[in-house]
Design an enzyme around this catalytic site. Structure first.
Site, mmCIF file in Angstrom:
data_model
loop_
_atom_site.group_PDB
_atom_site.id
_atom_site.type_symbol
_atom_site.label_atom_id
_atom_site.label_comp_id
_atom_site.label_asym_id
_atom_site.label_seq_id
_atom_site.Cartn_x
_atom_site.Cartn_y
_atom_site.Cartn_z
ATOM 1 N N CYS A 260 0.801 -1.230 0.000
ATOM 2 C CA CYS A 260 0.000 0.000 0.000
ATOM 3 C C CYS A 260 0.835 1.282 0.000
ATOM 4 O O CYS A 260 0.824 2.034 -0.970
ATOM 5 C CB CYS A 260 -0.920 0.009 1.219
ATOM 6 S SG CYS A 260 -2.084 -1.352 1.196
HETATM 7 N N1 LIG Z 1 -2.897 -5.932 2.213
HETATM 8 C C1 LIG Z 1 -3.350 -4.861 2.833
HETATM 9 O O1 LIG Z 1 -3.062 -4.637 3.992
HETATM 10 C C2 LIG Z 1 -4.280 -3.878 2.140
HETATM 11 C C3 LIG Z 1 -4.921 -2.906 2.926
HETATM 12 C C4 LIG Z 1 -5.786 -2.021 2.324
HETATM 13 C C5 LIG Z 1 -6.002 -2.085 0.944
HETATM 14 N N2 LIG Z 1 -5.375 -3.024 0.182
HETATM 15 C C6 LIG Z 1 -5.682 -3.060 -1.241
HETATM 16 O O2 LIG Z 1 -6.517 -4.167 -1.515
HETATM 17 C C7 LIG Z 1 -6.219 -4.710 -2.797
HETATM 18 C C8 LIG Z 1 -5.877 -6.179 -2.682
HETATM 19 O O3 LIG Z 1 -4.710 -6.315 -1.881
HETATM 20 P P1 LIG Z 1 -4.303 -7.673 -1.176
HETATM 21 O O4 LIG Z 1 -3.238 -7.321 -0.203
HETATM 22 O O5 LIG Z 1 -5.502 -8.422 -0.696
HETATM 23 O O6 LIG Z 1 -3.682 -8.450 -2.441
HETATM 24 P P2 LIG Z 1 -3.337 -10.008 -2.545
HETATM 25 O O7 LIG Z 1 -2.286 -10.133 -3.587
HETATM 26 O O8 LIG Z 1 -3.085 -10.560 -1.180
HETATM 27 O O9 LIG Z 1 -4.674 -10.666 -3.060
HETATM 28 C C9 LIG Z 1 -5.196 -10.442 -4.327
HETATM 29 C C10 LIG Z 1 -5.862 -11.728 -4.791
HETATM 30 O O10 LIG Z 1 -6.442 -11.457 -6.057
HETATM 31 C C11 LIG Z 1 -6.228 -12.571 -6.889
HETATM 32 N N3 LIG Z 1 -6.348 -12.133 -8.274
HETATM 33 C C12 LIG Z 1 -5.443 -11.547 -9.061
HETATM 34 N N4 LIG Z 1 -5.965 -11.283 -10.274
HETATM 35 C C13 LIG Z 1 -7.236 -11.692 -10.238
HETATM 36 C C14 LIG Z 1 -8.282 -11.692 -11.176
HETATM 37 N N5 LIG Z 1 -8.133 -11.178 -12.388
HETATM 38 N N6 LIG Z 1 -9.454 -12.230 -10.802
HETATM 39 C C15 LIG Z 1 -9.597 -12.746 -9.563
HETATM 40 N N7 LIG Z 1 -8.642 -12.772 -8.623
HETATM 41 C C16 LIG Z 1 -7.473 -12.256 -8.957
HETATM 42 C C17 LIG Z 1 -4.875 -13.091 -6.508
HETATM 43 O O11 LIG Z 1 -4.726 -14.448 -6.869
HETATM 44 C C18 LIG Z 1 -4.907 -12.893 -4.982
HETATM 45 O O12 LIG Z 1 -5.430 -14.019 -4.323
HETATM 46 C C19 LIG Z 1 -5.109 -3.854 -3.357
HETATM 47 O O13 LIG Z 1 -5.663 -2.827 -4.138
HETATM 48 C C20 LIG Z 1 -4.492 -3.238 -2.120
HETATM 49 O O14 LIG Z 1 -3.850 -2.003 -2.398
HETATM 50 C C21 LIG Z 1 -4.519 -3.936 0.764
#
Ligand SMILES: NC(=O)c1ccc[n+]([C@@H]2O[C@H](COP(=O)([O-])OP(=O)(O)OC[C@H]3O[C@@H](n4cnc5c(N)ncnc54)[C@H](O)[C@@H]3O)[C@@H](O)[C@H]2O)c1
Length: 428
Positions: A260
């Site tokens: 992030c």
């Molecule tokens: N990790 C954090 O602490 C956090 C906090 C707030 C916001 N975010 C935001 O949330 C979003 C997701 O982050 P995350 O940390 O969960 O990511 P992550 O990589 O842990 O998870 C994303 C998931 O999406 C899947 N994926 C990828 N492409 C895909 C598609 N086309 N269709 C379906 N699934 C698909 C991946 O396989 C993975 O399981 C990002 O935008 C991030 O900036 C993350």
């Protein structure tokens, strides 16, 4: 009610479980078959999510995972939590959102609510995602289906951070879209914060993360300035935080990490150009934070030099690969930058992390893939010329480290309050 949650990662999985616990039937959708199989088999792939919590929802018939996006038609609401990284040129890569939109659009039923949760620039939901959903479904947003943005505020590794207790900001494409999204989140989240538009909600998330990036840059810069004056930044911050108003502590470190803070502000920088606007604070904070690993390596060189040693040929143990304490998430971790810089200077680099036993091939730093954490062994610790603490996991026994390591460079104040020998610990 059934909700489909797309992207079962650090954000989508805890959210799925929270909806399931609240009585909503959840269909988790992901392109990663390994994750889908793990979840259906009640196994967790995230350290702070208990397999038992997954099993409880799977066994209750409340949660199921699938790679079959045609099943989106079963859901009254679809929540998108896919990655939003930067590309090689440090520009926003919203391709995961677009791909998801294309996969679900043909299967969306009339009246479906689609909510984007991935962090992104203002305009993604009502321009980019809307366009893909409308052209793939033949329906109109705000007329035939509902559209909203609601940013995730997950704080992985913080036991006090519970999804249901974190107020949820929501912006709708139309007032009716907002009402529909409030109805959905009201099932699972205690406090909702409705806003006037998707853009306001997208901008709120960017403000929150930019606030952190800028303040971390400030203390990183002050760390270097105060160090030159022989003043301990950690002592200063702990004194300043006794002020009951107008101050919030941020802590210095070896650089920014995670999915992030190093990334999200640059989503705004990119979009702002379209409006002839400049994000100078974001650029400056990025510059200061990105220069931290060089500073840390400079301190490692100083520490070795004081022992008549060079970086070239020295054995360095990097302690902590995860980007922050007590998590197993190594995305964008500054530890990799430190390892690259040290290796480029001829050091023999090893690492220790209780939560990252082996470096996996990912989008970043594929050249470190396969390297395994050393075992925690006092004899081994004593064999390194310097131990560089880049992440301060609570599970590490720093007193034992102090007893066995010759020289320690500490970027996190992990050795604060631990008995050490004169000249043994170098702050960085
Ligand atoms: N990790 C954090 O602490 C956090 C906090 C707030 C916001 N975010 C935001 O949330 C979003 C997701 O982050 P995350 O940390 O969960 O990511 P992550 O990589 O842990 O998870 C994303 C998931 O999406 C899947 N994926 C990828 N492409 C895909 C598609 N086309 N269709 C379906 N699934 C698909 C991946 O396989 C993975 O399981 C990002 O935008 C991030 O900036 C993350």
């Amino acid at each position: 009610m059934k909700a489909a949650i797309v992207g079962l990662g650090y954000v989508g999985l805890p959210l799925s479980l929270q909806f399931a616990r609240s009585g909503v039937d959840v269909l988790g959708l992901d392109v990663d078959k390994n994750k889908v199989d793990a979840l259906n088999g009640s196994r967790s792939y995230i350290k702070h999510i208990e397999a038992g919590d997954i099993a409880a929802m799977v066994n209750a018939g409340r949660f199921e995972a699938s790679t079959d996006f045609r099943r989106a038609k079963e859901a009254g609401a679809i929540i998108i939590c896919v990655p939003t990284p930067l590309n090689r040129n440090r520009e926003p890569d919203i391709s995961y959102i677009i791909e998801t939109g294309k996969s679900i659009a043909p299967h969306m039923a009339r009246g479906t609510l689609v909510v984007l949760e991935s962090t992104t620039y203002p305009g993604t939901t009502d321009e980019d995602l809307r366009e893909v959903l409308e052209s793939g479904s033949g329906m109109k947003a705000g007329v035939d289906f509902h559209l909203a943005f609601s940013p995730e505020r997950e704080d992985p590794g913080n036991p006090d951070s519970k999804v249901e207790l974190i107020p949820k900001v929501i912006g709708g494409y139309t007032p009716a879209c907002l009402e529909k999204a409030k109805e959905l989140y009201g099932c699972a989240i205690k406090k909702l914060v409705p806003l006037s538009s998707c853009r306001a909600a997208e901008a709120t998330k960017i403000l929150e993360n930019t606030f952190r990036a800028v303040n971390i840059a400030l203390v990183n810069e002050l760390k270097i300035v105060y160090s030159a004056m022989d003043i301990d930044i950690w002592e200063v911050i702990s004194a300043a935080r006794t002020k009951p108003f107008g101050f919030m502590p941020f802590y210095p470190g070896p650089g920014l990490g995670g999915h992030c803070i190093p990334i999200d502000p640059f989503y705004l920088t990119w979009k702002a150009r379209e409006y002839d606007q400049h994000t100078r604070f974001i650029e400056l904070a990025g510059e200061v934070n990105a220069s931290m690993p060089e500073y840390v390596v400079h301190r490692v060189a100083e520490a070795l030099n004081s022992r008549r040693k060079a970086v070239n040929g020295s054995k360095v143990l990097v302690m902590g690969i995860a980007y922050k304490p007590d998590v197993d998430d190594d995305r964008e971790s500054p530890s990799y930058v430190l390892m690259d810089l040290l290796k480029a200077r001829g050091a023999e680099v090893s690492f220790y992390d209780p939560f990252v036993p082996e470096i996996h091939a990912g989008r970043e730093h594929p050249h470190w893939a396969g390297l395994r954490s050393i075992a925690w062994d006092p004899k081994l610790l004593g064999a390194f010329d310097v131990v560089l603490i880049s992440t301060n996991h609570k599970a590490v026994d720093y007193a034992e480290l102090a007893r066995h390591a010759g020289c320690i460079v500490d970027t996190r104040n992990a050795m604060g309050g631990i008995q050490t020998r004169p000249g043994q610990v170098w702050r960085a």
